[in-house]
Scaffold this active site. Structure first.
Site, short mmCIF file in Angstrom:
data_model
loop_
_atom_site.label_atom_id
_atom_site.label_comp_id
_atom_site.label_asym_id
_atom_site.label_seq_id
_atom_site.Cartn_x
_atom_site.Cartn_y
_atom_site.Cartn_z
N ASP A 281 9.54 2.51 1.41
CA ASP A 281 8.42 3.27 1.95
C ASP A 281 8.36 3.00 3.46
O ASP A 281 7.92 1.94 3.90
CB ASP A 281 7.13 2.82 1.25
CG ASP A 281 5.88 3.52 1.76
OD1 ASP A 281 5.95 4.16 2.83
OD2 ASP A 281 4.83 3.41 1.10
N PHE B 239 0.86 -1.19 0.00
CA PHE B 239 0.00 0.00 0.00
C PHE B 239 0.89 1.23 0.00
O PHE B 239 1.73 1.40 0.88
CB PHE B 239 -0.93 0.04 1.22
CG PHE B 239 -1.88 1.20 1.16
CD1 PHE B 239 -3.07 1.12 0.44
CD2 PHE B 239 -1.57 2.41 1.78
CE1 PHE B 239 -3.94 2.20 0.34
CE2 PHE B 239 -2.44 3.51 1.69
CZ PHE B 239 -3.62 3.39 0.98
N LYS C 37 3.25 10.15 8.20
CA LYS C 37 2.58 9.69 9.43
C LYS C 37 3.19 10.22 10.73
O LYS C 37 2.86 11.31 11.15
CB LYS C 37 2.51 8.16 9.43
CG LYS C 37 1.45 7.63 8.44
CD LYS C 37 1.11 6.20 8.72
CE LYS C 37 0.15 5.58 7.71
NZ LYS C 37 -1.24 5.81 8.02
C1 LIG Z 1 3.19 2.43 3.84
C2 LIG Z 1 2.27 3.55 3.49
N1 LIG Z 1 2.58 4.36 2.47
C3 LIG Z 1 1.80 5.39 2.13
C4 LIG Z 1 0.62 5.64 2.79
C5 LIG Z 1 -0.25 6.79 2.39
O1 LIG Z 1 -0.12 7.81 3.31
P1 LIG Z 1 -1.20 8.99 3.35
O2 LIG Z 1 -2.48 8.40 3.82
O3 LIG Z 1 -0.62 9.98 4.31
O4 LIG Z 1 -1.31 9.54 1.97
C6 LIG Z 1 0.24 4.81 3.85
C7 LIG Z 1 -1.02 5.04 4.56
O5 LIG Z 1 -1.55 4.21 5.23
C8 LIG Z 1 1.09 3.74 4.21
O6 LIG Z 1 0.77 2.91 5.21
#
Ligand SMILES: Cc1ncc(COP(=O)(O)O)c(C=O)c1O
Length: 405
Positions: free
Chosen positions: A225, A138, A254
């Site tokens: 990520d 994700f 986050k």
């Molecule tokens: C690993 C990861 N990358 C990217 C995102 C996307 O982040 P945002 O919701 O701040 O756009 C999330 C959100 O849950 C995530 O868990």
């Protein structure tokens, strides 16, 4: 605390209906505890989905943010923002990388990473650069990050998605090697060190080392990520540091602002100069309030030994859950590290979210069958024991019920 408020209808009449929300609203928080508008108290096992690093109303963070709000909230990237350099330098010190770009969310950080990889390819004369991505990944909900995401459910209805994202299963280095043999357009490998939304699936240390090696041999970028698993959550600043490797590109968000929206793309020398003036930008990213939140979050984390706490309390929480759920039929696995933990059940368990809230515990259920805990990193051992005391009987009772067909 505020007087009880009347909640709007659920779904609310004017807010777009994109979330299945519980019929409650949180009004006040202190430490790892939250109170709703009716005065009911909850233990926070969710941390706003891995966001509230320092919990709620932190006595060192709140006055710093109040000070910044009074001085300057937003200027513009037309001008120097000294706090950006301060936060960038700190992130580089902690990661061993060299430069950072600031944005506001995780998807924005990942979108920027994808752009870096594509431009890196174009700069090398590859016209159609491709990025290896993962099943169950994700990365966000913009079209590019959705294309990189490996969840057909969240992608449904948004085609055509972008091309150029060959997909492999996690922890299968052979699959990456086969792509290396057959696809000359690959420029990067893009993965979460611990897949969060995909169900707390952990990339092994051997796998991370092997991918790093392959990226070096092939001249690919390794893009990790760490939006959900990074920033102290596993007990090190970044989850990949357990493998003793460094990425070339590391999107963060986050937990970085402890609740204030802050995102970053932190890069090593291979990727740091791919963007030049005019290649990328954002209005809000890197504004003084966001940067102050990042600087203070990292400062307080160091000062208060938050990494050690995440490691110790996380280990105690995992042990407590393992002990409480030992031998319980229907519990498939308890996994994760530090304060990013998942309990996989053998059947879908979405309703545990509501039942836990009723019992005074906030958490989430992800990938249909995984109960996820990503609490504030200030969680105490006693609070971890309270999570176990609420959650174990709840899971046992759920599993004792006949499965719904
Ligand atoms: C690993 C990861 N990358 C990217 C995102 C996307 O982040 P945002 O919701 O701040 O756009 C999330 C959100 O849950 C995530 O868990």
């Amino acid at each position: 605390m505020n007087a009880p408020e009347k909640l709007p209808a659920n779904p609310a009449p004017h807010v777009m209906n994109t979330y299945g929300r519980l019929p409650m609203a949180l009004a006040y928080g202190r430490g790892c505890w939250l109170w709703d508008t009716a005065g009911k108290k909850y233990l926070d096992g969710l941390g706003g989905i891995a966001v509230n690093t320092l919990g709620h109303g932190h006595p060192k963070l709140v006055p710093a943010l109040q000070d910044q709000v009074a001085k300057l909230i937003h200027s513009s990237n037309y001008y120097q923002v000294p706090l950006q350099e301060q936060l960038a330098a700190k992130l580089c010190e902690l990661s061993g990388l060299s430069n950072a770009f600031f944005c506001s969310t995780g998807l924005e950080a990942n979108e920027g990473a994808i752009k870096i990889a594509r431009k890196y390819g174009h700069d090398k004369g590859i016209e159609k650069p491709e990025i290896i991505v993962y099943e169950k990944a994700f990365h966000g909900r913009s079209i590019a990050t959705l294309s990189a995401t490996g969840n057909p459910k969240v992608q449904a209805g948004f085609g055509p998605l972008l091309e150029g994202f060959p997909r492999v299963p996690l922890n299968d280095i052979g699959a990456v090697e086969r792509l290396a043999q057959t696809n000359p357009n690959i420029v990067a490998v893009f993965l979460e060190v611990i897949q969060g939304e995909g169900g707390i699936n952990v990339a092994t240390i051997e796998y991370l080392k092997a991918v790093r090696r392959l990226c070096d041999e092939r001249g690919w970028l390794l893009m990790l990520d760490e939006v959900q698993c990074g920033l102290g959550r596993t007990g090190k600043w970044f989850a990949h540091q357990w493998a003793g490797i460094k990425p070339d590109v590391m999107p963060l968000a986050k937990g970085l602002g402890s609740g204030v929206p802050v995102g970053a793309i932190v890069c090593g020398p291979k990727a740091a100069n791919v963007f030049g003036p005019g290649n990328h930008g954002t209005t809000f990213g890197g504004n003084p309030l966001a940067m102050r939140a990042g600087v203070e979050t990292l400062r307080i984390m160091e000062e208060d030994h938050i990494l050690e706490n995440a490691a110790q309390v996380g280990a105690a929480l995992k042990e407590g859950l393992a002990r409480g759920l030992a031998g319980v039929k229907g519990v498939t696995e308890i996994r994760g590290q530090g304060l990013i933990l998942g309990i996989e059940l053998e059947r879908p368990c979405g309703e545990i979210l509501g039942r836990a809230a009723e019992a005074g515990l906030l958490l989430s259920v992800t990938a249909d069958k995984v109960v996820r805990l990503v609490p504030p990193l200030i969680l105490t051992a006693d609070e971890a024991a309270q999570i176990v005391a609420i959650l174990v009987p709840l899971i046992k009772a759920f599993l004792a019920e006949p499965a719904k067909s």
